[in-house]
Design an enzyme around this catalytic site. Structure first.
Site, PDB file in Angstrom:
ATOM      1  N   GLY A   1     -25.461  22.542  -2.659  1.00 12.11           N
ATOM      2  CA  GLY A   1     -26.042  23.869  -2.505  1.00 12.11           C
ATOM      3  C   GLY A   1     -25.234  24.862  -3.314  1.00 12.11           C
ATOM      4  O   GLY A   1     -24.039  24.655  -3.551  1.00 12.11           O
TER       5      GLY A   1
ATOM      6  N   GLN B   1     -22.123  32.893  -6.146  1.00  9.64           N
ATOM      7  CA  GLN B   1     -21.134  31.900  -6.591  1.00  9.64           C
ATOM      8  C   GLN B   1     -21.113  31.748  -8.106  1.00  9.64           C
ATOM      9  O   GLN B   1     -20.179  31.151  -8.656  1.00  9.64           O
ATOM     10  CB  GLN B   1     -21.395  30.538  -5.941  1.00  9.64           C
ATOM     11  CG  GLN B   1     -21.158  30.555  -4.432  1.00  9.64           C
ATOM     12  CD  GLN B   1     -21.327  29.169  -3.859  1.00  9.64           C
ATOM     13  OE1 GLN B   1     -22.430  28.763  -3.534  1.00  9.64           O
ATOM     14  NE2 GLN B   1     -20.234  28.431  -3.751  1.00  9.64           N
TER      15      GLN B   1
ATOM     16  N   CYS C   1     -16.890  24.169   0.318  1.00  9.55           N
ATOM     17  CA  CYS C   1     -17.578  25.148  -0.521  1.00  9.55           C
ATOM     18  C   CYS C   1     -17.050  25.052  -1.941  1.00  9.55           C
ATOM     19  O   CYS C   1     -15.835  24.950  -2.132  1.00  9.55           O
ATOM     20  CB  CYS C   1     -17.337  26.550   0.042  1.00  9.55           C
ATOM     21  SG  CYS C   1     -18.183  27.843  -0.888  1.00  9.55           S
ATOM     22  N   LEU C   2     -17.942  25.074  -2.921  1.00 11.43           N
ATOM     23  CA  LEU C   2     -17.529  25.000  -4.327  1.00 11.43           C
ATOM     24  C   LEU C   2     -16.692  26.208  -4.733  1.00 11.43           C
ATOM     25  O   LEU C   2     -15.984  26.158  -5.739  1.00 11.43           O
ATOM     26  CB  LEU C   2     -18.760  24.891  -5.241  1.00 11.43           C
ATOM     27  CG  LEU C   2     -19.593  23.614  -5.082  1.00 11.43           C
ATOM     28  CD1 LEU C   2     -20.866  23.703  -5.916  1.00 11.43           C
ATOM     29  CD2 LEU C   2     -18.784  22.383  -5.481  1.00 11.43           C
TER      30      LEU C   2
ATOM     31  N   HIS D   1     -25.259  27.841   5.413  1.00 13.84           N
ATOM     32  CA  HIS D   1     -24.048  28.079   4.610  1.00 13.84           C
ATOM     33  C   HIS D   1     -24.387  28.958   3.397  1.00 13.84           C
ATOM     34  O   HIS D   1     -23.694  29.933   3.112  1.00 13.84           O
ATOM     35  CB  HIS D   1     -23.485  26.718   4.173  1.00 13.84           C
ATOM     36  CG  HIS D   1     -22.284  26.786   3.277  1.00 13.84           C
ATOM     37  ND1 HIS D   1     -21.048  26.296   3.641  1.00 13.84           N
ATOM     38  CD2 HIS D   1     -22.128  27.288   2.022  1.00 13.84           C
ATOM     39  CE1 HIS D   1     -20.187  26.495   2.641  1.00 13.84           C
ATOM     40  NE2 HIS D   1     -20.829  27.097   1.648  1.00 13.84           N
ATOM     41  N   GLU D   2     -25.481  28.605   2.702  1.00 10.96           N
ATOM     42  CA  GLU D   2     -25.842  29.359   1.489  1.00 10.96           C
ATOM     43  C   GLU D   2     -26.326  30.762   1.836  1.00 10.96           C
ATOM     44  O   GLU D   2     -26.040  31.723   1.117  1.00 10.96           O
ATOM     45  CB  GLU D   2     -26.905  28.602   0.682  1.00 10.96           C
ATOM     46  CG  GLU D   2     -26.516  27.186   0.242  1.00 10.96           C
ATOM     47  CD  GLU D   2     -25.153  27.090  -0.414  1.00 10.96           C
ATOM     48  OE1 GLU D   2     -24.679  28.068  -1.022  1.00 10.96           O
ATOM     49  OE2 GLU D   2     -24.532  26.007  -0.298  1.00 10.96           O
TER      50      GLU D   2
ATOM     51  N   HIS E   1     -23.545  33.167   2.165  1.00 11.14           N
ATOM     52  CA  HIS E   1     -23.059  33.675   0.870  1.00 11.14           C
ATOM     53  C   HIS E   1     -23.847  34.921   0.452  1.00 11.14           C
ATOM     54  O   HIS E   1     -23.283  35.856  -0.120  1.00 11.14           O
ATOM     55  CB  HIS E   1     -23.223  32.609  -0.227  1.00 11.14           C
ATOM     56  CG  HIS E   1     -22.129  31.590  -0.262  1.00 11.14           C
ATOM     57  ND1 HIS E   1     -20.790  31.907  -0.385  1.00 11.14           N
ATOM     58  CD2 HIS E   1     -22.173  30.226  -0.230  1.00 11.14           C
ATOM     59  CE1 HIS E   1     -20.069  30.792  -0.412  1.00 11.14           C
ATOM     60  NE2 HIS E   1     -20.882  29.760  -0.321  1.00 11.14           N
TER      61      HIS E   1
HETATM   62 NI    NI Z   1     -20.343  27.766  -0.259  1.00 11.74          NI
END
Ligand code: NI
Length: 163
Positions: free
Chosen positions: A44, A49, A91-92, A133-134, A137
């Site tokens: 995701g 991000q 998380c990236l 989660h997304e 963000h």
């Molecule tokens: Ni994330």
């Protein structure tokens, strides 16, 4: 084209995103977000991000196990939620640390798809976790902002120590 993934504590990860007025304005962004997510590799990715403060995320919960099932969610909203489940999330934008995060087990998500059509879909399992989660963000929140103050502080200290 892939884009650089913004790393915590960049301010763009802590700023609420603006709604998308017209899906054509995010077509290039969405294409690049999928390329970036698959290359990372991740399941995701939210627009902030890659430094774009717009309400759009992409996800593909199961592509590492089989066929790609890309999903684009523009202006997403949770319209129903039930159950609670706690599991590890990474998380990236904060690589190297996992946090045990509590989320709803099932959600009904309303969103505009890449074609500009409003959709309503009930998600469960990993897809539900990933979407929540997304969506965080897009509200300027990291997954670990759901932890208690002490656990959050410890996780950030661990993350900083690994950088
Ligand atoms: Ni994330």
């Amino acid at each position: 084209m892939t884009r650089e993934i913004v790393q915590y504590p960049d301010a763009r990860l802590q700023t609420p995103c603006a709604p998308v007025a017209d899906v054509t304005e995010v077509a290039d962004l969405i294409r690049d977000m999928f390329a970036t997510m698959y290359e990372a590799p991740g399941r995701g990715l939210a627009a902030p991000q890659v430094g774009v403060l717009k309400r759009v995320f992409v996800m593909d919960a199961g592509w590492k196990e089989g066929a790609k099932t890309p999903k684009t969610c523009i202006n997403p909203e949770i319209i129903a939620a039930s159950g609670r489940v706690t599991g590890p999330e990474g998380c990236l934008s904060a690589p190297g640390v996992l946090a045990q995060i509590e989320q709803h087990a099932e959600i009904t998500l309303a969103y505009t798809d890449a074609a500009g059509l409003r959709q309503k879909e009930t998600l469960s399992g990993f897809e539900a976790i990933c979407a929540q989660h997304e969506l965080d963000h897009l509200d300027g929140k990291m997954h670990f902002d759901r932890l208690t103050a002490k656990a959050r502080q410890d996780l950030i200290a661990d993350y900083e120590a690994r950088k």
